[in-house]
Design a protein around this motif. Sequence first.
Motif, short mmCIF file in Angstrom:
data_model
loop_
_atom_site.label_atom_id
_atom_site.label_comp_id
_atom_site.label_asym_id
_atom_site.label_seq_id
_atom_site.Cartn_x
_atom_site.Cartn_y
_atom_site.Cartn_z
N ASN A 1 0.82 -1.21 0.00
CA ASN A 1 0.00 0.00 0.00
C ASN A 1 0.86 1.26 0.00
O ASN A 1 0.89 1.99 0.99
CB ASN A 1 -0.91 0.03 1.24
CG ASN A 1 -1.75 -1.22 1.35
OD1 ASN A 1 -2.80 -1.32 0.74
ND2 ASN A 1 -1.26 -2.18 2.11
N VAL B 1 -0.61 4.61 1.25
CA VAL B 1 -1.18 4.77 2.58
C VAL B 1 -0.04 4.95 3.57
O VAL B 1 0.99 4.29 3.47
CB VAL B 1 -2.05 3.55 2.95
CG1 VAL B 1 -2.72 3.74 4.30
CG2 VAL B 1 -3.09 3.31 1.87
N GLU C 1 2.10 10.50 -9.59
CA GLU C 1 1.16 10.54 -8.48
C GLU C 1 1.33 11.84 -7.70
O GLU C 1 0.36 12.49 -7.32
CB GLU C 1 1.38 9.35 -7.55
CG GLU C 1 0.85 8.05 -8.15
CD GLU C 1 1.31 6.82 -7.38
OE1 GLU C 1 0.80 5.73 -7.67
OE2 GLU C 1 2.19 6.97 -6.50
N ARG D 1 -5.93 4.82 -8.61
CA ARG D 1 -4.87 5.54 -7.91
C ARG D 1 -5.29 6.97 -7.57
O ARG D 1 -4.98 7.49 -6.50
CB ARG D 1 -3.56 5.50 -8.71
CG ARG D 1 -2.81 4.20 -8.41
CD ARG D 1 -1.38 4.27 -8.83
NE ARG D 1 -1.29 4.15 -10.28
CZ ARG D 1 -0.16 4.41 -10.95
NH1 ARG D 1 0.92 4.83 -10.32
NH2 ARG D 1 -0.13 4.27 -12.26
N GLN E 1 -8.24 7.85 -6.87
CA GLN E 1 -9.13 7.75 -5.70
C GLN E 1 -8.32 7.64 -4.41
O GLN E 1 -8.67 8.22 -3.40
CB GLN E 1 -10.06 6.54 -5.88
CG GLN E 1 -11.31 6.56 -5.01
CD GLN E 1 -12.07 7.89 -5.10
OE1 GLN E 1 -12.45 8.31 -6.19
NE2 GLN E 1 -12.23 8.58 -3.97
N LYS E 2 -7.21 6.88 -4.47
CA LYS E 2 -6.35 6.73 -3.29
C LYS E 2 -5.74 8.06 -2.88
O LYS E 2 -5.61 8.37 -1.68
CB LYS E 2 -5.23 5.72 -3.57
CG LYS E 2 -5.62 4.31 -3.22
CD LYS E 2 -4.42 3.40 -3.23
CE LYS E 2 -4.84 1.97 -2.89
NZ LYS E 2 -3.84 0.99 -3.30
N THR F 1 -8.30 9.97 -1.11
CA THR F 1 -8.45 9.43 0.26
C THR F 1 -7.36 9.97 1.17
O THR F 1 -7.59 10.36 2.32
CB THR F 1 -8.37 7.89 0.21
OG1 THR F 1 -9.31 7.43 -0.75
CG2 THR F 1 -8.68 7.28 1.57
#
Length: 634
Positions: free
Chosen positions: A461, A464, A516, A550, A552-553, A556
């Motif tokens: 992850n 995260v 990213e 990605r 969406q991550k 988050t």
Amino acid sequence: MKSVVVGTAGHIDHGKTALVKALTGIDADRLEEEKRRGITIDLGFAHLDLPGPGGELLRLGFVDVPGHERFVRNMLAGVGGIDVVLFVVAADESIKPQTREHFDICRLLSVQRGITVLTKADTVDAETLQVVRLEVEDFLRGSFLDPSTSPIVAVSSLRGAGIEELKQALVSVASQIEARDSTAIARLPVDRVFTMKGFGTVVTGTLISGTVTKDAELEVFPGGQRVRVRGVQVHGAAAERAVAGQRTALNLAGVSTGELTRGMMLAPPSLFRSAFSIDVKLSLLHSARPLKDRARVHFHAYTCESIATVNLFDGIKLDPGETAYAQLRLNVPTVLLPGDRFIIRQFSPVVTIGGGVVLDATPQAGKAKKEERLPFLQSMESGSPEQVLRARVRHRGKSGLALGAAVSETGWTREKLQAAVEVLLQNKEIVSAGDLLISSEDFQTAAQEMQLAVKTFHDANPLVAGIGKEQLRERLDLSPEAFEAVVDDLVKGAKLEVRADQVRVAGRGVVMKDEEAESKRIIETAFASAGLRVPALKDVLAGLKVDRARAQKIVTLLLRDKILVKVSEDLVFHQEALSGLRQRMAAEKAKSPRMDVARFKDLTGVTRKYAIPLLEYLDREHVTRRVGDERIVL
Ligand SMILES: Nc1nc2c(ncn2[C@@H]2O[C@H](COP(=O)(O)OP(=O)(O)O)[C@@H](O)[C@H]2O)c(=O)[nH]1
Ligand SMILES: [Mg+2]
């Protein structure tokens, strides 16, 4: 003052009850039927105070047992708590079947000391008495009653001959006895229950350890009832307390006689759990038949009895004269402790076939694997307190052993436990975590597993920041205390960091690839520059180089870090825009605290589609309160 419990043993009609009467003046055959038939059926009690060798008082409590083969189970209920046995052999009959059986029972129960009494000496001539003495000496040789170390006294209970000599022998043996530990946790196996006019429920028993004081609270095992000690009697007289080694009667409040029976155990509340399984070292008598694995037997320990199944750890049978580790599964749960002794009798016909010592009275389910169990039981059998505790802690693995559990497993007082804990802590053999003790080895293993789990999580992850604490704990299957201790240790060692209930490798932020990171900047800027007139999230995401999942991550992540704030299902704002709004609301309050939708729209320049969710958000945040169609700015 020392208290010692003396039990009789020997064949029926060999003069046990008469002997107790000759010593104490008390007729221990208390039942109507016993007096009528002239035989002892159940346990009888008597007492005698004698001056000890140094002038101190010796209190002797007597338990007189039945000799009849049909009442051996009653004999077993009485013999469990005795310190000294009066091993009775009648001079006119010499050794008979229950002489042997009672002797075997005393040996298996590891009764410390004894005196052999040749009774009815007046009924035989000197020559016969000498022959019987030689026979008995032969029988006793090599045992705990070996004639070279234990006295043999000939008496006539009816005429009094030898009784003084016997009293002297009793004083000498009783003063050599190691007194039972009155500071240990109290345990009273119940041998009688009755109602006394004006008192209510009374139980009696031999207090095998500890002290029971008036007004103490106790728990009844296995029933679990809580009772209060209204009164204490020792040797038939009221007392403030009873101490280990005394015949004790307790007047109990909070329980009726119907709820109590022989075989139950009284102990301080909440310390022990009664168990159906016990691990033991079991010896089979030479006179017994081979005992098959899974055989059913009668089990006796202190006053309790139960049917038990014998599970041998090794092999399919136990041969006569042999000793082995076994687990006994009981029909009646009991509170027993390591070191307690027990007897087993053949299922049918019922004869004594063996006995042994309890090694673990709280075996854990699923821990029956032989390779693990045998070394553990060996430590239980012969280890020092530190070795016993270390084995018990190791046995619990990385879940650790709670101090309370250590007390109930060992029966040790807190002081004795603490002393062993100190030694193990100093030797760095164990780690203490709150109320838990964990072996250093298991603690290290848990720490390694934790580091690996966190790293694995990061690899899987990358976007995260860290793994949730609870998730990590469950993954490692650790108890909450053990988990916190391991985390603390790794944080102190700068291996891990904890932020907002997330655990991560120290120094590690979220690792983002270039596109990213760029996407994250784009999203942030889009919302920061929009103020309250935010774009639709899906439109922003559609313009990014990264794929939907990605993207969406990243969102988050921004929400979690509270850079973006979700106001309604499809409206997301930058936190700066919202804190700007709060400031403006505070400024507006000075003009007038009343705010309707129109004024809000004027103030912010947003349409009704945005104004309503924003106002509802402010209500939730307690910046405003809705009253009818209006808001009050708080
Ligand atoms: N002559 C004689 N009779 C005894 C003596 N001790 C016990 N008896 C008698 O033997 C019988 C059995 O005695 P008891 O104490 O009830 O035996 P227990 O079954 O072992 O308790 C009774 O009739 C007693 O009176 C003794 O020292 N001398
Ligand atoms: Mg008797």
